[in-house]
Scaffold this active site. Sequence first.
Site, mmCIF file in Angstrom:
data_model
loop_
_atom_site.group_PDB
_atom_site.id
_atom_site.type_symbol
_atom_site.label_atom_id
_atom_site.label_comp_id
_atom_site.label_asym_id
_atom_site.label_seq_id
_atom_site.Cartn_x
_atom_site.Cartn_y
_atom_site.Cartn_z
ATOM 1 N N GLY A 1 0.821 -1.207 0.000
ATOM 2 C CA GLY A 1 0.000 0.000 0.000
ATOM 3 C C GLY A 1 0.852 1.252 0.000
ATOM 4 O O GLY A 1 0.474 2.287 0.555
ATOM 5 N N ASP B 1 -1.066 -6.828 -6.722
ATOM 6 C CA ASP B 1 -2.355 -6.861 -6.039
ATOM 7 C C ASP B 1 -2.199 -7.804 -4.848
ATOM 8 O O ASP B 1 -2.003 -9.007 -5.022
ATOM 9 C CB ASP B 1 -3.434 -7.370 -6.991
ATOM 10 C CG ASP B 1 -4.837 -7.353 -6.388
ATOM 11 O OD1 ASP B 1 -4.956 -7.262 -5.146
ATOM 12 O OD2 ASP B 1 -5.816 -7.443 -7.155
ATOM 13 N N VAL B 2 -2.266 -7.271 -3.632
ATOM 14 C CA VAL B 2 -1.991 -8.085 -2.450
ATOM 15 C C VAL B 2 -3.046 -9.155 -2.219
ATOM 16 O O VAL B 2 -2.847 -10.057 -1.394
ATOM 17 C CB VAL B 2 -1.836 -7.222 -1.186
ATOM 18 C CG1 VAL B 2 -0.644 -6.279 -1.308
ATOM 19 C CG2 VAL B 2 -3.121 -6.451 -0.871
ATOM 20 N N TYR C 1 -14.586 -2.758 6.164
ATOM 21 C CA TYR C 1 -13.282 -2.350 6.685
ATOM 22 C C TYR C 1 -13.130 -2.775 8.145
ATOM 23 O O TYR C 1 -12.099 -3.344 8.531
ATOM 24 C CB TYR C 1 -13.137 -0.834 6.557
ATOM 25 C CG TYR C 1 -11.850 -0.282 7.102
ATOM 26 C CD1 TYR C 1 -10.681 -0.300 6.350
ATOM 27 C CD2 TYR C 1 -11.795 0.285 8.379
ATOM 28 C CE1 TYR C 1 -9.491 0.227 6.848
ATOM 29 C CE2 TYR C 1 -10.613 0.814 8.880
ATOM 30 C CZ TYR C 1 -9.468 0.774 8.118
ATOM 31 O OH TYR C 1 -8.297 1.294 8.617
ATOM 32 N N LYS D 1 -10.293 -5.314 9.782
ATOM 33 C CA LYS D 1 -9.353 -4.898 10.828
ATOM 34 C C LYS D 1 -9.513 -5.748 12.090
ATOM 35 O O LYS D 1 -8.527 -6.080 12.751
ATOM 36 C CB LYS D 1 -9.552 -3.409 11.148
ATOM 37 C CG LYS D 1 -9.062 -2.487 10.050
ATOM 38 C CD LYS D 1 -7.564 -2.662 9.783
ATOM 39 C CE LYS D 1 -7.041 -1.717 8.735
ATOM 40 N NZ LYS D 1 -5.621 -1.948 8.406
#
Length: 338
Positions: free
Chosen positions: A16, A66-67, A158, A162
């Site tokens: 990122g 692209d991770v 998100y 996380k």
Amino acid sequence: MDRIETLEGAVVVVTGASGGVGRAAAIEFGRAGASVALLARGEAGLEAAADEVRTAGGRAITVPVDVADADAVEAAAERVVTEWGRIDVWVNCAFSSVFAELGRIAPEEFRRTTEVSYLGFVYGTMAALRRMRPAGRGTIVQIGSALAYRGIPLQSAYCGAKHAIVGFTESVRTELLHEHSDVAITMVHLPAMNTPQFRWLLSRLPEQAQPVPPIYQPEVAARTIVQAAVRPRRAYWVGISTVQTIIGNRLIPGLLDRYLAATGYRSQQTGEPRPADQPANLWEPADRTEDHGTHGPFGDRSKATSVQAWASRNRRALGAAGAALAGVGLIGLAARRT
């Protein structure tokens, strides 16, 4: 323990790294003299970030990846080792998401967010450990959030990712401890940051998205990320709002549910209409051909420093100073009594 003592000449991977916190961290590692491999999808953002790393004093290579693709992450790690011989630090920072109520998120959008923002960390950690375990040293830094402990409306994808990263990291940490490994894994939990994400994440909000104040500049996070690489501990909390959020959720989670239900929609929108042509980087990078930089549009409302973050980074010195002052006070008290 055979831990990294200095970042001068160290080999660091940052995912990122083309914008926001990842880019700020890459530049800060460069300032410390590290060789930095920048991983992200957007070529324009990557190249601009690499130039800034070199200007700061570090070496840099860019690796478009692209991770969410495990094989691509593995190939990226292998390229870094081929280029520079090893990996000392791996920072997982890449993410994407959707600003919307759950009912307005398509299953494939939620899956894609999870693949990038959670599985991307898993694949990065796997690739790093394959190189660090045989070497017997290294540090993995997971970029977390106050929202890893406290979910908020309009960010279910998100927040879910996380939260998952915390559980995953705790599991890996216990395995490393069981092995008596000198490889360390640490988390850095962040507050609201002034990054470009609010202009390029997929959004279905009627108004332009914004971070929930107080807002901090990415460099505040970067300084702690760099310290975490050489002084890893279980977790770092950045910003007083992160401390308040995590502790508050432990003490009064039900009250926070109601508070966020009442305020969470308004506090995440600017009051300005969302542009109809706003890019969305969920499937394609927003910075493939145009560099969006490190910072978002909220600079005039963002804090460039954090007393809490400074104190967290220097807590040993502060503790020693406090003990010394206490000792002086006790000596003075004893002297007055004699």
